[in-house]
Design a protein around this motif. Sequence first.
Motif, mmCIF file in Angstrom:
data_model
loop_
_atom_site.group_PDB
_atom_site.id
_atom_site.type_symbol
_atom_site.label_atom_id
_atom_site.label_comp_id
_atom_site.label_asym_id
_atom_site.label_seq_id
_atom_site.Cartn_x
_atom_site.Cartn_y
_atom_site.Cartn_z
ATOM 1 N N ALA A 179 42.318 37.408 30.171
ATOM 2 C CA ALA A 179 40.916 37.022 29.986
ATOM 3 C C ALA A 179 40.202 37.003 31.332
ATOM 4 N N LYS A 180 39.077 37.708 31.386
ATOM 5 C CA LYS A 180 38.290 37.712 32.623
ATOM 6 C C LYS A 180 36.972 36.971 32.399
ATOM 7 N N PHE A 181 36.635 36.076 33.310
ATOM 8 C CA PHE A 181 35.390 35.321 33.200
ATOM 9 C C PHE A 181 34.483 35.699 34.368
ATOM 10 N N ARG A 201 30.967 46.017 43.961
ATOM 11 C CA ARG A 201 30.268 44.984 43.188
ATOM 12 C C ARG A 201 30.606 45.089 41.700
ATOM 13 N N GLY A 202 30.761 43.962 41.076
ATOM 14 C CA GLY A 202 31.102 43.925 39.650
ATOM 15 C C GLY A 202 32.558 44.274 39.396
ATOM 16 N N GLY A 203 33.362 44.343 40.469
ATOM 17 C CA GLY A 203 34.725 44.859 40.357
ATOM 18 C C GLY A 203 35.728 43.963 39.645
ATOM 19 N N SER A 204 35.342 42.731 39.294
ATOM 20 C CA SER A 204 36.310 41.855 38.626
ATOM 21 C C SER A 204 36.732 42.387 37.258
ATOM 22 N N ASP A 205 35.815 43.075 36.581
ATOM 23 C CA ASP A 205 36.184 43.686 35.288
ATOM 24 C C ASP A 205 37.324 44.679 35.518
ATOM 25 N N TYR A 206 37.167 45.466 36.571
ATOM 26 C CA TYR A 206 38.167 46.496 36.886
ATOM 27 C C TYR A 206 39.502 45.839 37.253
ATOM 28 N N ALA A 259 25.401 50.538 32.628
ATOM 29 C CA ALA A 259 25.294 49.316 31.826
ATOM 30 C C ALA A 259 26.101 48.246 32.564
ATOM 31 N N LYS A 260 25.404 47.264 33.105
ATOM 32 C CA LYS A 260 26.024 46.309 34.032
ATOM 33 C C LYS A 260 27.125 45.487 33.362
ATOM 34 N N ILE A 261 27.110 45.498 32.048
ATOM 35 C CA ILE A 261 28.070 44.676 31.314
ATOM 36 C C ILE A 261 29.519 44.975 31.694
HETATM 37 MG MG MG Z 1 29.942 42.011 35.912
#
Ligand code: MG
Length: 449
Positions: free
Chosen positions: A7-9, A199-204, A257-259
């Motif tokens: 799970a990623k928050f 940036r936004g790399g936590s999803d990855y 899509a930034k999501i």
């Molecule tokens: Mg993000």
Amino acid sequence: MNAFTVAKFGGTSVADHAAMSHCASVIEENKTTRLVIVSACSGVTNLLVELSNGVDCPLMQQTIISKIAEIHFDILARLPDAPDVKNQIHAILDQIKTLSISVLDVPSSKITDSLVACGELMSSHIFTHLLNAQAIKARFFDVRQVLKTDANYGKATPNLELISQYAQELLIPLCKEQVVVTQGFMGSDSLGNTTTLGRGGSDYSAALLAEAIQADILEIWTDVPGIYSTDPRIASQAKPISEISFNEASEMANFGAKILHPATLLPAMRRNIPVFVGSSQAPKLGGTWIRHQAQASPLFRALALRCNQTLITLTSLNMLHAYGFLANVFNILAEHKISVDLITTSEVSVSLTLDQTNTCGGAPMLPKEVEKALEKLCRVTVEQDICLVALIGNKMGESRGGAAKIFGALKDYNLRMICYGASNHNLCFLTHTNEAKDVVRALHKELFE
Ligand code: MG
Ligand code: ADP
Ligand code: ASP
């Protein structure tokens, strides 16, 4: 037996004590959740990026560091006293101060990465403490032991083999015992220096770790209940999507899509791990499942917007009926590790946009030495203040009448460049920044409402 959910928050999900408590409930609800990846608390990475850009006024520097401290100590104040966690946060804040000063002497992307990674380190220490305080047995894990990358600071490339090896050795045994809380966004190179994935790399990060521990499900918990037909912040009529294919969602992520971070779905696709996207603050609202195949594959699926594009136009009469011009251009770009995104050509010119996902964000710049090298071949024009709008769908090249609907809706707007045909799944165009959101809204109205 590895029935693991990862799970990623995201940042807003761990913004404060109330938000973190919602995340704890999400973890409590699903006993297979064994690996938790957190982003930095909302706003912290931006403050750290500001420091890494060099704040030479000591008072301003201190103000930023105090803001960062306040965000974290506010959460700690609502938790049972834990001197060791407090000490960890103080130590990280000291490190932020030291790094903010050293970046003034020698600005470097290596220091930037060490600095911006401090956000994830602090949030993960605090979130581990919060879980334990709520009787969810959890331990902190420094992801740099596992998430090995090259030394391309700001946009490091993960080393899949090493990540898999260290995950087997270090992470899986821990996940069998309790919930493991670790950091998104960051990793380390072969010398142990801190790196980041952009940036936004936590999803990855979450997807890479899900792949490495062979998880059954990857959950991306954010501030919206799933993926919508477009960013609901841009079009209030955006519709939630209950199920979407890996290919469609990858196209969306890739086109801004930034999501989801653009690379998120690659590891999930390699291992065929279903991905769920939902709201940590309102999990009961459901969300979006991303799977190998979705039941429906509509002609028009979604719209994505990516701003801060840099458009380069290269013009040369030597291109006329000649060969090798594009090869020369791409050789120069490849030598400087510049990745091209969109491209279109005419008889004597070629226009292309530069790829951009590094940690400092903003529009990608064409380095001066590259511009000079290109100028030996052709005239170079650089334009900014441009956004990319992408329409994602299925079998778009095989439909009749679709184009008329699309271009009919856009008759009042100035389209700077159009790319279509390389894939059946997307149609992209560039617009000027001041019109971009209106373009998305107009198209959304025509195709989705
Ligand atoms: Mg993000
Ligand atoms: P997190 O901090 O959880 O990673 P992000 O801000 O990176 O969250 O991503 C969530 C945001 O993505 C939403 O608040 C929304 O504004 C934006 N977004 C962009 N495109 C979409 C889309 N198609 N569907 C849902 N949200 C989207
Ligand atoms: N904290 C990092 C960022 O703001 C990574 C992430 O949130 O995914 O970009």
